[in-house]
Design a protein around this motif. Structure first.
Motif, PDB file in Angstrom:
ATOM      1  N   UNK A   9      -4.119  61.323 -49.027  1.00 17.35           N
ATOM      2  CA  UNK A   9      -4.250  60.071 -49.771  1.00 17.35           C
ATOM      3  C   UNK A   9      -5.597  59.402 -49.502  1.00 17.35           C
ATOM      4  N   UNK A  10      -6.063  59.501 -48.266  1.00 18.88           N
ATOM      5  CA  UNK A  10      -7.363  58.935 -47.900  1.00 18.88           C
ATOM      6  C   UNK A  10      -8.488  59.677 -48.625  1.00 18.88           C
ATOM      7  N   UNK A  11      -8.389  61.003 -48.677  1.00 19.25           N
ATOM      8  CA  UNK A  11      -9.403  61.803 -49.385  1.00 19.25           C
ATOM      9  C   UNK A  11      -9.445  61.473 -50.875  1.00 19.25           C
ATOM     10  N   UNK A  12      -8.287  61.123 -51.428  1.00 18.77           N
ATOM     11  CA  UNK A  12      -8.212  60.736 -52.845  1.00 18.77           C
ATOM     12  C   UNK A  12      -8.681  59.296 -53.064  1.00 18.77           C
ATOM     13  N   UNK A  13      -8.862  58.566 -51.980  1.00 19.76           N
ATOM     14  CA  UNK A  13      -9.229  57.156 -52.089  1.00 19.76           C
ATOM     15  C   UNK A  13      -8.046  56.264 -52.407  1.00 19.76           C
ATOM     16  N   UNK A  14      -6.846  56.744 -52.164  1.00 18.00           N
ATOM     17  CA  UNK A  14      -5.632  56.018 -52.520  1.00 18.00           C
ATOM     18  C   UNK A  14      -5.073  55.167 -51.389  1.00 18.00           C
ATOM     19  N   UNK A  15      -5.598  55.304 -50.176  1.00 17.51           N
ATOM     20  CA  UNK A  15      -5.209  54.448 -49.057  1.00 17.51           C
ATOM     21  C   UNK A  15      -6.448  54.037 -48.280  1.00 17.51           C
ATOM     22  N   UNK A  16      -6.279  52.971 -47.511  1.00 21.23           N
ATOM     23  CA  UNK A  16      -7.299  52.522 -46.560  1.00 21.23           C
ATOM     24  C   UNK A  16      -6.665  52.536 -45.174  1.00 21.23           C
ATOM     25  N   UNK A  17      -7.466  52.882 -44.205  1.00 22.36           N
ATOM     26  CA  UNK A  17      -7.045  52.757 -42.808  1.00 22.36           C
ATOM     27  C   UNK A  17      -7.893  51.660 -42.186  1.00 22.36           C
ATOM     28  N   UNK A  18      -7.239  50.809 -41.402  1.00 22.50           N
ATOM     29  CA  UNK A  18      -7.990  49.785 -40.681  1.00 22.50           C
ATOM     30  C   UNK A  18      -7.374  49.623 -39.297  1.00 22.50           C
ATOM     31  N   UNK A  19      -8.161  49.085 -38.397  1.00 24.56           N
ATOM     32  CA  UNK A  19      -7.688  48.898 -37.030  1.00 24.56           C
ATOM     33  C   UNK A  19      -6.520  47.921 -37.016  1.00 24.56           C
ATOM     34  N   UNK A  20      -5.544  48.230 -36.181  1.00 27.94           N
ATOM     35  CA  UNK A  20      -4.408  47.334 -35.983  1.00 27.94           C
ATOM     36  C   UNK A  20      -4.879  46.199 -35.074  1.00 27.94           C
ATOM     37  N   UNK A  29      -2.190  51.565 -42.201  1.00 30.97           N
ATOM     38  CA  UNK A  29      -2.464  52.248 -43.463  1.00 30.97           C
ATOM     39  C   UNK A  29      -1.933  51.359 -44.581  1.00 30.97           C
ATOM     40  N   UNK A  30      -2.765  51.175 -45.615  1.00 34.60           N
ATOM     41  CA  UNK A  30      -2.324  50.404 -46.772  1.00 34.60           C
ATOM     42  C   UNK A  30      -2.820  51.068 -48.044  1.00 34.60           C
ATOM     43  N   UNK A  31      -2.069  50.877 -49.104  1.00 37.40           N
ATOM     44  CA  UNK A  31      -2.458  51.442 -50.395  1.00 37.40           C
ATOM     45  C   UNK A  31      -3.699  50.719 -50.903  1.00 37.40           C
ATOM     46  N   UNK A  32      -4.620  51.484 -51.469  1.00 44.05           N
ATOM     47  CA  UNK A  32      -5.813  50.902 -52.082  1.00 44.05           C
ATOM     48  C   UNK A  32      -5.487  50.515 -53.521  1.00 44.05           C
ATOM     49  N   UNK A  33      -6.381  49.757 -54.135  1.00 43.05           N
ATOM     50  CA  UNK A  33      -6.198  49.427 -55.555  1.00 43.05           C
ATOM     51  C   UNK A  33      -6.144  50.701 -56.393  1.00 43.05           C
TER      52      UNK A  33
END
Length: 161
Positions: free
Chosen positions: A71-82, A91-95
């Motif tokens: 999903x990250x490779x597709x640009x469909x999620x973002x990862x951010x520090x907790x 992990x959260x869904x991207x626009x």
């Protein structure tokens, strides 16, 4: 009465699985259903740690890692520090991921329309009511978890995947 409910709930689960398979096959999707399920969980829950996402999606943590990587490779999620634990990520869904999920839902609907195009207004209202009944009972369980544990996520009141 309980016997009738038992039978209806069993039939509902089976026909729901069949409906999902028929729609996905007719829509010609090539992505894993697990990708869509993962995006659906993230839509309803907001940012999740990998373990919570795996639990919500009912997959192992290594499988969730692979799904998130894809999903990250597709640009469909973002990862951010907790913010509560610098060693962990949220992990959260991207626009773009939410747009892809909406597009997939539209393809599923289009694929199913020929099967249901002959329904009259009363039958459509019956389906609408059935969705409301199921959603009212499933969504709160999905949010709190079947055992009343950690918050996991919800797909909404039948409005979205």
């Amino acid at each position: 009465m309980e016997s009738d409910l038992h039978q209806v709930l069993g039939d509902l689960v089976v026909v729901n699985h069949r409906l999902t398979r028929v729609a996905a096959r007719a829509a010609g999707g090539t992505e894993s259903p697990a990708l869509w399920r993962t995006l659906s969980v993230l839509r309803g829950s907001g940012p999740l740690r990998l373990g919570a996402l795996a639990e919500s999606s009912r997959v192992s943590q290594p499988t969730a890692t692979n799904l998130v990587t894809t999903l990250d490779e597709l640009g469909w999620v973002h990862r951010r520090a907790d913010p509560t634990d610098a060693r962990a990520s949220l992990i959260e869904a991207s626009d773009a991921g939410l747009a892809a999920l909406d597009a997939w839902r539209d393809k599923l609907i289009a694929a199913l329309m020929p099967l249901f195009a002959d329904l009259g207004p009363a039958e459509i209202e019956t389906l609408r009511h059935a969705v409301e009944i199921v959603a009212a009972r499933v969504d709160p369980v999905d949010v709190v978890g079947a055992a009343g544990g950690d918050t996991v996520g919800s797909v909404g009141t039948g409005a979205r995947l």
